[in-house]
Motif scaffolding. Structure first.
Motif, PDB file in Angstrom:
ATOM      1  N   ALA A   1     -11.029   4.853 -24.358  1.00 44.52           N
ATOM      2  CA  ALA A   1     -11.069   3.400 -24.587  1.00 44.52           C
ATOM      3  C   ALA A   1      -9.724   2.727 -24.300  1.00 44.52           C
ATOM      4  O   ALA A   1      -9.564   1.537 -24.568  1.00 44.52           O
ATOM      5  CB  ALA A   1     -11.490   3.129 -26.031  1.00 44.52           C
ATOM      6  N   ASP A   2      -8.796   3.456 -23.731  1.00 45.81           N
ATOM      7  CA  ASP A   2      -7.410   3.001 -23.568  1.00 45.81           C
ATOM      8  C   ASP A   2      -7.207   2.030 -22.407  1.00 45.81           C
ATOM      9  O   ASP A   2      -6.082   1.789 -22.013  1.00 45.81           O
ATOM     10  CB  ASP A   2      -6.506   4.236 -23.383  1.00 45.81           C
ATOM     11  N   GLY A   3      -8.265   1.495 -21.843  1.00 46.39           N
ATOM     12  CA  GLY A   3      -8.134   0.560 -20.729  1.00 46.39           C
ATOM     13  C   GLY A   3      -8.961   1.019 -19.545  1.00 46.39           C
ATOM     14  O   GLY A   3      -9.692   2.009 -19.608  1.00 46.39           O
ATOM     15  N   HIS A   4      -8.813   0.297 -18.448  1.00 45.94           N
ATOM     16  CA  HIS A   4      -9.586   0.586 -17.242  1.00 45.94           C
ATOM     17  C   HIS A   4      -8.998   1.777 -16.489  1.00 45.94           C
ATOM     18  O   HIS A   4      -7.788   1.884 -16.328  1.00 45.94           O
ATOM     19  CB  HIS A   4      -9.585  -0.632 -16.313  1.00 45.94           C
ATOM     20  N   TYR A   5      -9.887   2.660 -16.036  1.00 47.59           N
ATOM     21  CA  TYR A   5      -9.520   3.773 -15.168  1.00 47.59           C
ATOM     22  C   TYR A   5     -10.185   3.549 -13.816  1.00 47.59           C
ATOM     23  O   TYR A   5     -11.383   3.253 -13.761  1.00 47.59           O
ATOM     24  CB  TYR A   5     -10.010   5.111 -15.730  1.00 47.59           C
ATOM     25  N   GLU A   6      -9.446   3.695 -12.764  1.00 51.28           N
ATOM     26  CA  GLU A   6     -10.033   3.599 -11.440  1.00 51.28           C
ATOM     27  C   GLU A   6     -10.837   4.860 -11.119  1.00 51.28           C
ATOM     28  O   GLU A   6     -11.857   4.805 -10.432  1.00 51.28           O
ATOM     29  CB  GLU A   6      -8.940   3.377 -10.391  1.00 51.28           C
ATOM     30  N   THR A   7     -10.376   6.018 -11.647  1.00 46.94           N
ATOM     31  CA  THR A   7     -11.033   7.290 -11.330  1.00 46.94           C
ATOM     32  C   THR A   7     -11.330   8.101 -12.590  1.00 46.94           C
ATOM     33  O   THR A   7     -10.607   8.018 -13.586  1.00 46.94           O
ATOM     34  CB  THR A   7     -10.134   8.165 -10.417  1.00 46.94           C
ATOM     35  N   GLN A   8     -12.386   8.917 -12.496  1.00 51.55           N
ATOM     36  CA  GLN A   8     -12.703   9.875 -13.561  1.00 51.55           C
ATOM     37  C   GLN A   8     -11.579  10.899 -13.691  1.00 51.55           C
ATOM     38  O   GLN A   8     -11.275  11.367 -14.784  1.00 51.55           O
ATOM     39  CB  GLN A   8     -13.990  10.643 -13.228  1.00 51.55           C
ATOM     40  N   GLU A   9     -10.964  11.225 -12.560  1.00 49.80           N
ATOM     41  CA  GLU A   9      -9.939  12.256 -12.544  1.00 49.80           C
ATOM     42  C   GLU A   9      -8.742  11.907 -13.427  1.00 49.80           C
ATOM     43  O   GLU A   9      -8.171  12.792 -14.078  1.00 49.80           O
ATOM     44  CB  GLU A   9      -9.478  12.523 -11.102  1.00 49.80           C
ATOM     45  N   ARG A  10      -8.375  10.636 -13.475  1.00 48.58           N
ATOM     46  CA  ARG A  10      -7.222  10.262 -14.309  1.00 48.58           C
ATOM     47  C   ARG A  10      -7.541  10.450 -15.781  1.00 48.58           C
ATOM     48  O   ARG A  10      -6.715  10.976 -16.545  1.00 48.58           O
ATOM     49  CB  ARG A  10      -6.784   8.819 -14.031  1.00 48.58           C
TER      50      ARG A  10
ATOM     51  N   ALA B   1      -7.085  16.678 -20.500  1.00 46.12           N
ATOM     52  CA  ALA B   1      -6.533  18.033 -20.368  1.00 46.12           C
ATOM     53  C   ALA B   1      -5.176  18.125 -21.052  1.00 46.12           C
ATOM     54  O   ALA B   1      -4.887  19.106 -21.754  1.00 46.12           O
ATOM     55  CB  ALA B   1      -6.425  18.420 -18.896  1.00 46.12           C
ATOM     56  N   ILE B   2      -4.338  17.118 -20.880  1.00 45.17           N
ATOM     57  CA  ILE B   2      -3.018  17.103 -21.521  1.00 45.17           C
ATOM     58  C   ILE B   2      -3.168  17.045 -23.036  1.00 45.17           C
ATOM     59  O   ILE B   2      -2.450  17.727 -23.771  1.00 45.17           O
ATOM     60  CB  ILE B   2      -2.167  15.945 -20.970  1.00 45.17           C
ATOM     61  N   ALA B   3      -4.130  16.246 -23.522  1.00 49.01           N
ATOM     62  CA  ALA B   3      -4.374  16.165 -24.967  1.00 49.01           C
ATOM     63  C   ALA B   3      -4.837  17.515 -25.512  1.00 49.01           C
ATOM     64  O   ALA B   3      -4.428  17.923 -26.603  1.00 49.01           O
ATOM     65  CB  ALA B   3      -5.407  15.075 -25.261  1.00 49.01           C
ATOM     66  N   CYS B   4      -5.667  18.218 -24.756  1.00 55.36           N
ATOM     67  CA  CYS B   4      -6.122  19.550 -25.185  1.00 55.36           C
ATOM     68  C   CYS B   4      -4.949  20.525 -25.226  1.00 55.36           C
ATOM     69  O   CYS B   4      -4.788  21.288 -26.186  1.00 55.36           O
ATOM     70  CB  CYS B   4      -7.194  20.080 -24.236  1.00 55.36           C
ATOM     71  N   ALA B   5      -4.115  20.498 -24.192  1.00 58.74           N
ATOM     72  CA  ALA B   5      -2.990  21.426 -24.103  1.00 58.74           C
ATOM     73  C   ALA B   5      -1.961  21.193 -25.201  1.00 58.74           C
ATOM     74  O   ALA B   5      -1.191  22.097 -25.531  1.00 58.74           O
ATOM     75  CB  ALA B   5      -2.331  21.323 -22.734  1.00 58.74           C
TER      76      ALA B   5
ATOM     77  N   VAL C   1     -17.227  15.542 -12.202  1.00 57.25           N
ATOM     78  CA  VAL C   1     -16.062  16.271 -11.728  1.00 57.25           C
ATOM     79  C   VAL C   1     -15.760  17.327 -12.784  1.00 57.25           C
ATOM     80  O   VAL C   1     -15.771  17.033 -13.977  1.00 57.25           O
ATOM     81  CB  VAL C   1     -14.855  15.329 -11.540  1.00 57.25           C
ATOM     82  N   ARG C   2     -15.494  18.575 -12.343  1.00 57.29           N
ATOM     83  CA  ARG C   2     -15.222  19.673 -13.259  1.00 57.29           C
ATOM     84  C   ARG C   2     -13.820  20.205 -12.988  1.00 57.29           C
ATOM     85  O   ARG C   2     -13.420  20.374 -11.849  1.00 57.29           O
ATOM     86  CB  ARG C   2     -16.247  20.789 -13.065  1.00 57.29           C
ATOM     87  N   LEU C   3     -13.103  20.465 -14.061  1.00 60.35           N
ATOM     88  CA  LEU C   3     -11.755  21.024 -13.990  1.00 60.35           C
ATOM     89  C   LEU C   3     -11.712  22.255 -14.884  1.00 60.35           C
ATOM     90  O   LEU C   3     -12.115  22.191 -16.050  1.00 60.35           O
ATOM     91  CB  LEU C   3     -10.731  19.991 -14.486  1.00 60.35           C
ATOM     92  N   THR C   4     -11.233  23.375 -14.346  1.00 61.03           N
ATOM     93  CA  THR C   4     -11.093  24.605 -15.112  1.00 61.03           C
ATOM     94  C   THR C   4      -9.641  25.041 -15.059  1.00 61.03           C
ATOM     95  O   THR C   4      -9.086  25.208 -13.966  1.00 61.03           O
ATOM     96  CB  THR C   4     -12.005  25.715 -14.533  1.00 61.03           C
TER      97      THR C   4
END
Length: 136
Positions: free
Chosen positions: A71-80, A86-90, A116-119
């Motif tokens: 909810a932190d604002g507009h994202y142009e991409t799902q990847e961002r 991922a950073i929050a998880c790490a 989009v999937r990231l592993t």
């Protein structure tokens, strides 16, 4: 022969309240964005000798942070958004491996989903962790 053990925390189909994408007047806008998250953790946080939150991974603060990021604002991409998740998880030392899938739906004519999937293995997850300062 000793078999490898693993444990994961799985979150499926969490609907995110987020604003992702740039669309023209005739483009199909997705109705929803769904997050799937699989977090590799130590088996010792699942196979426990006594009951209690002190012995397991508490995922509630992470889900709260994911909601905040979405909810932190507009994202142009799902990847961002996925990168920020991922950073929050790490940031949680208990998390050893991360798999994220972010899907949007519909894709066309009221149907389909696109994701989009990231592993990230343990080395990649460690690479996202905040740097620890000497003496801190």
């Amino acid at each position: 022969m000793k078999l490898a053990s693993s444990a994961v925390v799985e979150l499926r189909d969490l609907q995110l309240k987020t604003d992702i994408g740039t669309y023209g007047p005739d483009d199909i806008r997705p109705d929803l964005h769904l997050l799937d998250l699989t977090l590799g953790i130590s088996v010792n946080q699942v196979v426990i000798s006594q009951d209690g939150m002190a012995h397991v991974f508490d995922y509630d603060p992470l889900i709260t942070e994911i909601d905040r990021l979405a909810a932190d604002g507009h994202y142009e991409t799902q990847e961002r958004l996925m990168t920020r998740i991922a950073i929050a998880c790490a940031a949680h030392p208990a998390i050893q491996r991360i798999e994220i899938c972010l899907k949007k739906s519909p894709v066309r004519s009221g149907s389909g989903s696109l994701g989009v999937r990231l592993t990230l293995d343990e080395v990649a997850t460690n690479g996202l962790r905040p740097e620890r300062k000497m003496g801190a």
